[in-house]
Design a protein around this motif. Sequence first.
Motif, PDB file in Angstrom:
ATOM      1  N   PRO A  50       0.710  -1.164   0.054  1.00 26.81           N
ATOM      2  CA  PRO A  50       0.006  -0.046   0.160  1.00 26.81           C
ATOM      3  C   PRO A  50       0.716   1.254   0.078  1.00 26.81           C
ATOM      4  N   LEU A  51       2.040   1.180  -0.226  1.00 29.47           N
ATOM      5  CA  LEU A  51       2.848   2.337  -0.292  1.00 29.47           C
ATOM      6  C   LEU A  51       2.471   3.284  -1.649  1.00 29.47           C
ATOM      7  N   GLU A  52       2.427   4.507  -1.329  1.00 27.81           N
ATOM      8  CA  GLU A  52       1.956   5.536  -2.719  1.00 27.81           C
ATOM      9  C   GLU A  52       2.996   6.351  -2.893  1.00 27.81           C
ATOM     10  N   LEU A  53       3.434   6.384  -4.363  1.00 21.91           N
ATOM     11  CA  LEU A  53       4.375   7.140  -4.734  1.00 21.91           C
ATOM     12  C   LEU A  53       4.055   8.833  -4.673  1.00 21.91           C
ATOM     13  N   VAL A  54       5.271   9.466  -4.465  1.00 17.74           N
ATOM     14  CA  VAL A  54       5.044  11.008  -4.145  1.00 17.74           C
ATOM     15  C   VAL A  54       5.436  11.653  -5.477  1.00 17.74           C
ATOM     16  N   GLU A  55       6.447  11.431  -5.973  1.00 19.77           N
ATOM     17  CA  GLU A  55       6.951  12.021  -7.163  1.00 19.77           C
ATOM     18  C   GLU A  55       7.839  10.822  -8.156  1.00 19.77           C
ATOM     19  N   PRO A  56       8.005  11.171  -9.176  1.00 23.22           N
ATOM     20  CA  PRO A  56       8.666  10.266 -10.272  1.00 23.22           C
ATOM     21  C   PRO A  56      10.344  10.261  -9.780  1.00 23.22           C
ATOM     22  N   TYR A  57      10.616  10.120  -8.569  1.00 23.66           N
ATOM     23  CA  TYR A  57      12.207  10.377  -8.150  1.00 23.66           C
ATOM     24  C   TYR A  57      12.479   8.987  -7.588  1.00 23.66           C
ATOM     25  N   VAL A  58      14.003   9.056  -7.960  1.00 19.71           N
ATOM     26  CA  VAL A  58      14.693   7.900  -7.183  1.00 19.71           C
ATOM     27  C   VAL A  58      15.805   8.914  -6.430  1.00 19.71           C
ATOM     28  N   LYS A  59      16.120   8.186  -5.414  1.00 17.02           N
ATOM     29  CA  LYS A  59      17.462   8.431  -4.651  1.00 17.02           C
ATOM     30  C   LYS A  59      18.620   7.502  -4.845  1.00 17.02           C
ATOM     31  N   PHE A  60      19.708   7.942  -5.451  1.00 17.48           N
ATOM     32  CA  PHE A  60      20.979   6.998  -5.536  1.00 17.48           C
ATOM     33  C   PHE A  60      21.774   7.352  -4.273  1.00 17.48           C
ATOM     34  N   GLU A  61      21.848   6.193  -3.323  1.00 14.44           N
ATOM     35  CA  GLU A  61      22.710   6.269  -2.193  1.00 14.44           C
ATOM     36  C   GLU A  61      24.031   5.719  -2.340  1.00 14.44           C
ATOM     37  N   MET A  62      24.978   6.490  -1.903  1.00 16.30           N
ATOM     38  CA  MET A  62      26.211   5.839  -1.726  1.00 16.30           C
ATOM     39  C   MET A  62      27.001   6.279  -0.347  1.00 16.30           C
ATOM     40  N   MET A  63      27.218   5.109   0.466  1.00 17.16           N
ATOM     41  CA  MET A  63      27.415   5.280   1.847  1.00 17.16           C
ATOM     42  C   MET A  63      28.898   4.715   2.238  1.00 17.16           C
ATOM     43  N   ALA A  64      29.743   5.485   2.614  1.00 17.95           N
ATOM     44  CA  ALA A  64      30.958   4.888   3.445  1.00 17.95           C
ATOM     45  C   ALA A  64      30.776   4.861   4.888  1.00 17.95           C
ATOM     46  N   MET A  65      31.210   3.493   5.266  1.00 21.27           N
ATOM     47  CA  MET A  65      30.844   3.396   6.860  1.00 21.27           C
ATOM     48  C   MET A  65      32.281   2.794   7.305  1.00 21.27           C
ATOM     49  N   PRO A  66      33.014   3.703   7.626  1.00 22.32           N
ATOM     50  CA  PRO A  66      34.701   3.142   8.056  1.00 22.32           C
ATOM     51  C   PRO A  66      34.577   2.638   9.513  1.00 22.32           C
ATOM     52  N   ASP A  67      33.478   2.992  10.320  1.00 22.75           N
ATOM     53  CA  ASP A  67      33.374   2.530  11.768  1.00 22.75           C
ATOM     54  C   ASP A  67      32.257   2.220  12.228  1.00 22.75           C
TER      55      ASP A  67
END
Length: 246
Positions: A50-67
């Motif tokens: 039942p999720l609803e779209l907000v905008e035709p957008y996508v977030k590309f995430e890049m995450m560096a987690m050193p600790d």
Amino acid sequence: MLECEVSKQITTPLIGPAFPRGPYKFHNREYLNIIYRTDLEVLRKIVPEPLELVEPYVKFEMMAMPDTTGLGSYTECGQAIPVKFNGVEGDYLHMMYLDNEPAIAVGRESSAYPKKLGKPKLFVDSDTLVGTLKYGKLPVATATMGYKHSQLDLKEAYNQIARPNFMLKIIQGYDGKPRICELIRAENTDIKIHGAWTGCARLQLFSHALAPLADLPVLEVVSASHILTDLTLGIPHIVYDYLSKN
């Protein structure tokens, strides 16, 4: 091992488990986020009700987690889609790729993060912040952003990191029928922003059968952010049970 002791374990193998108990705290977690416009019809086929779209957008995430407590150092990337659930805005986590086996195991087992093994990297190349993803030996994504060109409002950065995440938890039973099929919500806590920036950005996605990020094509880059933060991974909880409707 006594029966009462077995039931207290969190994962297998019992001797040398795949991951330790949380909470999982991240220090100096670094984000490169690029929000882009994509094909609305493709999004409609991907985002589960039942999720609803907000905008035709996508977030590309890049995450560096050193600790990361219990999990060590690793890098992760993926796609998140802005959605609403019962009027609450958040991000539906579509797919995630990372280079750390314990983080893959705990993400899939203890929560519902859609994690697979990949080879992401986040680094600075001269005056450019660069994020890359390979699946096996092949390139899947290349993201670039001007390095610390403009300050990003810290409240805006906090709001980006604090958005709820929605995920699908799907596990089949031994008879091949669904045993668990749930919509899960989780959000980061104990967030402390150390710095945040914005600037010009570009994103290239390359077609791959088993890492199909390019199925959500980049039509236009909307915004980009580079955020350095501490946080604690939130406890997931069920917000919708698909099997209860059958």
